[in-house]
Scaffold this motif. Sequence first.
Motif, PDB file in Angstrom:
ATOM      1  N   ALA A 197      -1.935  12.620   8.258  1.00 60.36           N
ATOM      2  CA  ALA A 197      -3.251  11.979   8.274  1.00 60.36           C
ATOM      3  C   ALA A 197      -4.048  12.464   7.080  1.00 60.36           C
ATOM      4  O   ALA A 197      -4.630  13.530   7.087  1.00 60.36           O
ATOM      5  CB  ALA A 197      -3.972  12.309   9.578  1.00 60.36           C
ATOM      6  N   ALA A 198      -4.046  11.662   6.022  1.00 59.83           N
ATOM      7  CA  ALA A 198      -4.765  12.073   4.819  1.00 59.83           C
ATOM      8  C   ALA A 198      -6.115  11.377   4.740  1.00 59.83           C
ATOM      9  O   ALA A 198      -6.845  11.524   3.772  1.00 59.83           O
ATOM     10  CB  ALA A 198      -3.928  11.758   3.595  1.00 59.83           C
ATOM     11  N   GLY A 199      -6.442  10.576   5.801  1.00 59.51           N
ATOM     12  CA  GLY A 199      -7.707   9.851   5.800  1.00 59.51           C
ATOM     13  C   GLY A 199      -7.799   8.869   4.646  1.00 59.51           C
ATOM     14  O   GLY A 199      -8.876   8.532   4.179  1.00 59.51           O
ATOM     15  N   GLY A 200      -6.647   8.400   4.176  1.00 62.87           N
ATOM     16  CA  GLY A 200      -6.637   7.393   3.107  1.00 62.87           C
ATOM     17  C   GLY A 200      -6.766   7.959   1.703  1.00 62.87           C
ATOM     18  O   GLY A 200      -6.660   7.238   0.716  1.00 62.87           O
ATOM     19  N   TYR A 225     -10.126  -1.192  14.568  1.00 63.71           N
ATOM     20  CA  TYR A 225      -9.525   0.015  15.148  1.00 63.71           C
ATOM     21  C   TYR A 225      -9.821  -0.027  16.641  1.00 63.71           C
ATOM     22  O   TYR A 225     -10.966   0.117  17.058  1.00 63.71           O
ATOM     23  CB  TYR A 225     -10.120   1.267  14.475  1.00 63.71           C
ATOM     24  N   PHE A 259      -1.011  -1.023  11.465  1.00 68.20           N
ATOM     25  CA  PHE A 259      -0.362  -0.129  10.513  1.00 68.20           C
ATOM     26  C   PHE A 259      -0.418   1.331  10.944  1.00 68.20           C
ATOM     27  O   PHE A 259       0.088   2.199  10.255  1.00 68.20           O
ATOM     28  CB  PHE A 259      -0.937  -0.286   9.097  1.00 68.20           C
ATOM     29  N   GLU A 260      -1.027   1.598  12.099  1.00 67.91           N
ATOM     30  CA  GLU A 260      -1.256   3.011  12.415  1.00 67.91           C
ATOM     31  C   GLU A 260      -1.692   3.173  13.860  1.00 67.91           C
ATOM     32  O   GLU A 260      -2.299   2.285  14.436  1.00 67.91           O
ATOM     33  CB  GLU A 260      -2.380   3.478  11.453  1.00 67.91           C
ATOM     34  N   LYS A 263       1.286   5.206   0.702  1.00 70.80           N
ATOM     35  CA  LYS A 263       0.604   6.222   1.514  1.00 70.80           C
ATOM     36  C   LYS A 263       1.264   7.588   1.380  1.00 70.80           C
ATOM     37  O   LYS A 263       2.451   7.677   1.085  1.00 70.80           O
ATOM     38  CB  LYS A 263       0.653   5.841   2.993  1.00 70.80           C
ATOM     39  N   ARG A 265     -13.438   1.108   9.733  1.00 68.15           N
ATOM     40  CA  ARG A 265     -13.592   2.234   8.802  1.00 68.15           C
ATOM     41  C   ARG A 265     -14.110   1.704   7.483  1.00 68.15           C
ATOM     42  O   ARG A 265     -13.718   0.626   7.059  1.00 68.15           O
ATOM     43  CB  ARG A 265     -12.234   2.884   8.574  1.00 68.15           C
ATOM     44  N   GLU A 277     -14.160   2.432   3.574  1.00 65.87           N
ATOM     45  CA  GLU A 277     -13.355   3.238   2.673  1.00 65.87           C
ATOM     46  C   GLU A 277     -13.750   3.013   1.217  1.00 65.87           C
ATOM     47  O   GLU A 277     -13.875   1.871   0.774  1.00 65.87           O
ATOM     48  CB  GLU A 277     -11.874   2.892   2.887  1.00 65.87           C
ATOM     49  N   ILE A 316       0.876  -1.174   0.000  1.00 61.31           N
ATOM     50  CA  ILE A 316       0.000   0.000   0.000  1.00 61.31           C
ATOM     51  C   ILE A 316       0.911   1.222   0.000  1.00 61.31           C
ATOM     52  O   ILE A 316       1.949   1.227   0.675  1.00 61.31           O
ATOM     53  CB  ILE A 316      -0.997  -0.015   1.183  1.00 61.31           C
ATOM     54  N   GLN A 357       4.451   0.406   2.059  1.00 62.78           N
ATOM     55  CA  GLN A 357       4.397  -0.561   3.159  1.00 62.78           C
ATOM     56  C   GLN A 357       3.753  -1.849   2.653  1.00 62.78           C
ATOM     57  O   GLN A 357       2.851  -1.795   1.813  1.00 62.78           O
ATOM     58  CB  GLN A 357       3.520   0.069   4.246  1.00 62.78           C
ATOM     59  N   GLU A 358       4.193  -2.995   3.164  1.00 59.27           N
ATOM     60  CA  GLU A 358       3.568  -4.262   2.764  1.00 59.27           C
ATOM     61  C   GLU A 358       2.092  -4.232   3.123  1.00 59.27           C
ATOM     62  O   GLU A 358       1.718  -3.750   4.195  1.00 59.27           O
ATOM     63  CB  GLU A 358       4.244  -5.435   3.494  1.00 59.27           C
ATOM     64  N   TYR A 359       1.275  -4.770   2.247  1.00 58.69           N
ATOM     65  CA  TYR A 359      -0.165  -4.780   2.485  1.00 58.69           C
ATOM     66  C   TYR A 359      -0.521  -5.923   3.425  1.00 58.69           C
ATOM     67  O   TYR A 359      -0.098  -7.060   3.216  1.00 58.69           O
ATOM     68  CB  TYR A 359      -0.922  -4.937   1.159  1.00 58.69           C
ATOM     69  N   ALA A 360      -1.277  -5.636   4.480  1.00 61.72           N
ATOM     70  CA  ALA A 360      -1.708  -6.678   5.418  1.00 61.72           C
ATOM     71  C   ALA A 360      -3.188  -6.951   5.167  1.00 61.72           C
ATOM     72  O   ALA A 360      -4.013  -6.051   5.342  1.00 61.72           O
ATOM     73  CB  ALA A 360      -1.482  -6.199   6.853  1.00 61.72           C
ATOM     74  N   TYR A 388      -4.274   7.168  -1.350  1.00 63.42           N
ATOM     75  CA  TYR A 388      -3.515   5.941  -1.092  1.00 63.42           C
ATOM     76  C   TYR A 388      -3.849   4.943  -2.193  1.00 63.42           C
ATOM     77  O   TYR A 388      -4.962   4.920  -2.700  1.00 63.42           O
ATOM     78  CB  TYR A 388      -3.925   5.334   0.257  1.00 63.42           C
TER      79      TYR A 388
HETATM   80  P1  ATP Z   1      -5.881   8.444   9.541  1.00 60.92           P
HETATM   81  O1  ATP Z   1      -6.999   9.197   8.958  1.00 60.92           O
HETATM   82  O2  ATP Z   1      -6.291   7.267  10.403  1.00 60.92           O
HETATM   83  O3  ATP Z   1      -4.803   9.240  10.161  1.00 60.92           O
HETATM   84  P2  ATP Z   1      -3.950   7.774   7.552  1.00 60.92           P
HETATM   85  O4  ATP Z   1      -4.102   8.720   6.448  1.00 60.92           O
HETATM   86  O5  ATP Z   1      -2.801   7.957   8.456  1.00 60.92           O
HETATM   87  O6  ATP Z   1      -5.296   7.686   8.297  1.00 60.92           O
HETATM   88  P3  ATP Z   1      -3.764   4.861   7.519  1.00 60.92           P
HETATM   89  O7  ATP Z   1      -4.697   4.682   8.671  1.00 60.92           O
HETATM   90  O8  ATP Z   1      -2.357   4.484   7.693  1.00 60.92           O
HETATM   91  O9  ATP Z   1      -3.872   6.317   6.931  1.00 60.92           O
HETATM   92  O10 ATP Z   1      -4.353   4.077   6.261  1.00 60.92           O
HETATM   93  C1  ATP Z   1      -5.603   4.354   5.675  1.00 60.92           C
HETATM   94  C2  ATP Z   1      -6.275   3.053   5.303  1.00 60.92           C
HETATM   95  O11 ATP Z   1      -5.445   2.297   4.429  1.00 60.92           O
HETATM   96  C3  ATP Z   1      -6.533   2.125   6.478  1.00 60.92           C
HETATM   97  O12 ATP Z   1      -7.749   2.394   7.093  1.00 60.92           O
HETATM   98  C4  ATP Z   1      -6.527   0.746   5.826  1.00 60.92           C
HETATM   99  O13 ATP Z   1      -7.754   0.428   5.218  1.00 60.92           O
HETATM  100  C5  ATP Z   1      -5.527   0.894   4.740  1.00 60.92           C
HETATM  101  N1  ATP Z   1      -4.183   0.437   5.161  1.00 60.92           N
HETATM  102  C6  ATP Z   1      -3.179   1.198   5.608  1.00 60.92           C
HETATM  103  N2  ATP Z   1      -2.051   0.485   5.801  1.00 60.92           N
HETATM  104  C7  ATP Z   1      -2.347  -0.773   5.462  1.00 60.92           C
HETATM  105  C8  ATP Z   1      -1.598  -1.998   5.408  1.00 60.92           C
HETATM  106  N3  ATP Z   1      -0.308  -2.037   5.714  1.00 60.92           N
HETATM  107  N4  ATP Z   1      -2.245  -3.104   5.001  1.00 60.92           N
HETATM  108  C9  ATP Z   1      -3.540  -3.059   4.665  1.00 60.92           C
HETATM  109  N5  ATP Z   1      -4.287  -1.959   4.662  1.00 60.92           N
HETATM  110  C10 ATP Z   1      -3.714  -0.825   5.054  1.00 60.92           C
END
Ligand code: ATP
Length: 341
Positions: free
Chosen positions: A142-145, A188, A289-290, A138, A208, A210, A136, A179-182, A148
């Motif tokens: 915090a971009a709320g995904g 949460y 992952f967060e 990123k 969440r 998405e 994935i 980052q490796e996808y999990a 991504y």
């Molecule tokens: P936030 O709004 O929580 O601050 P953010 O922008 O920091 O979000 P992450 O929470 O890291 O982003 O990732 C956003 C979404 O991407 C997660 O809700 C999840 O669905 C997906 N995701 C992130 N990292 C991974 C991962 N390593 N493997 C699988 N899915 C992931």
Amino acid sequence: MTAIATLGSHCALQVLKGAKDEGLKTMLVCEKKRERLYRRFPFIDELILVDSFVEVLDQNCQNKLEQNNAILIPHGTLIAQMSSEQIESIKIPIFGNKWILRWESDREMKEKLMREAKLPVPNPVASPSEINKPVIVKRQGAAGGKGYFMAASEEDFNKKRSELISDRIISKDETLYIQEYAAGVLAYLQFFYSPIKEELEFFGVDQRHESDIEGLARIPSDLQLKNNKVPSFNVIGNSPLVLRESLLDEVYTMGENFVEAAKRMVSPGMNGPFCIEGVYDENAKFTSFEFSARIVAGTNIYMDGSPYYSLLFNETMSMGKRIAREVKEAEKTNQLEKVTT
Ligand code: ATP
């Protein structure tokens, strides 16, 4: 008397309702365009109207908050719209630990703290040429995904990155984090750590939702390929989840390890609400992952109390109310400096 203040967005309603229920004065820093919305709620005692949230840094706004002995409750909008330096420069007390918010915004610091807490984190991938399994990609902060995307190879990465640049979703010189996808069930995990009681409470779990990644699962795979837009992870909303009871012990351990690591790495530690975010795989193994070092919007689903808090409190307790309760307790025992920074 202390007042509770926050920015008008994210989980402001829950936070201020909880504060009002605890008998505290409530103040909202409110963008003018949202005034009509927030005036609908009688539990908000005072609105400070602004054109944009950065005005919370202005002397005028801070004076008004200070005159009311306000404590600012930080949430996702504060993090998303202000730099760490700006947040740290806020003069009025901030609930929890404002110094840890920088660790949430910076990818490298974030990973360092998560590793110190022994959280099982996905491996980072140093460069696109090293992509040899699903990853994935990123953006910083915090971009709320939003923006991504997933990639399976260097070529795939370059193609999708170029598409997002030409669609102006990301910029050409933006550093992307790979980052490796999990794979698994999203969970949460929401906690509250009380520095007064020196105790960790597990509040609840949310998922969440998405777009477009979730919608994609409903399209047959042959048609997915015809939809040639890069699917994003833009958060739309949250829903509740309860865990298998056999997982709870590990949940508490992860929360406690995080609190301990934060105490060592960023004084005064992880006080107040926080969230550890990740997935459970087919063997119920959690990968994280967060984290969010403040209240998350996913707690909004439990404004009327969460399943796990109904086990700890013989009354309805939202996260907003829990924060206000901690403030009241701290005030009563002259320990306000313990719960704020
Ligand atoms: P936030 O709004 O929580 O601050 P953010 O922008 O920091 O979000 P992450 O929470 O890291 O982003 O990732 C956003 C979404 O991407 C997660 O809700 C999840 O669905 C997906 N995701 C992130 N990292 C991974 C991962 N390593 N493997 C699988 N899915 C992931």
